[in-house]
Design a protein around this motif. Structure first.
Motif: not given
Length: 167
Positions: A83-84, A86-88, A90-91, A111-112, A116
């Protein structure tokens, strides 16, 4: 009387252990803040020098000896980049047990930005996060100096007081 003495020793040791345990928690938070600062400094340096994507940089940093015991770096570097980034990120931030809530909030702007936004924006966000992590590190160092010492002493003194009261 001998049996009672064993109970007093156990009570004293238990109180002392509680005080030292709390001081250890504060010390680990300071050490985590130091590692976070070093990690994101290295991340920024690697990003500037190589211009590689964030996921590749995280994987590279996860292999460094300095971060072998840092589960945050291992988790982030070991995740498959399906995945992206930033999503990883965040997780990993949300699921990390070694990060305090304030450390997690400090890292959320990444994460933002990472993966991105343009590299120049990523660098700016990293610089601001590094400044915030440095403040976090100072906070935990000061807390360790004051509350860590105090909690160890209170553990010992609390145990002594309880033993005296029970005698």
């Amino acid at each position: 009387l001998r049996r009672k003495g064993n109970h007093f020793v156990m009570l004293l040791c238990s109180c002392t252990a509680i005080g030292f345990s709390y001081a250890g928690t504060i010390r680990r938070s300071r050490e985590t803040a130091q590692l976070l600062y070093r990690y994101w400094s290295d991340f920024l340096q690697q990003m500037t020098l190589s211009a590689e994507p964030p996921g590749k940089i995280a994987a590279t940093l996860g292999l460094r000896t300095a971060y072998t015991g840092f589960s945050f770096a291992q988790e982030l570097g070991g995740r498959r980049q399906s995945g992206a980034f930033s999503d990883i990120l965040r997780s990993v931030i949300q699921s990390s047990a070694e990060l305090t809530d304030s450390m997690k909030k400090t890292l959320l702007p990444l994460t933002e930005a990472l993966g991105r936004t343009p590299m120049q924006t990523e660098e700016q966000v990293l610089h601001s996060v590094l400044a915030a992590v440095r403040q976090e590190e100072k906070y935990w160092a000061e807390r360790e100096t004051r509350q860590g010492t105090l909690s160890r002493r209170l553990g010992i003194l609390g145990g002594i007081v309880l033993v005296v009261l029970l005698i």
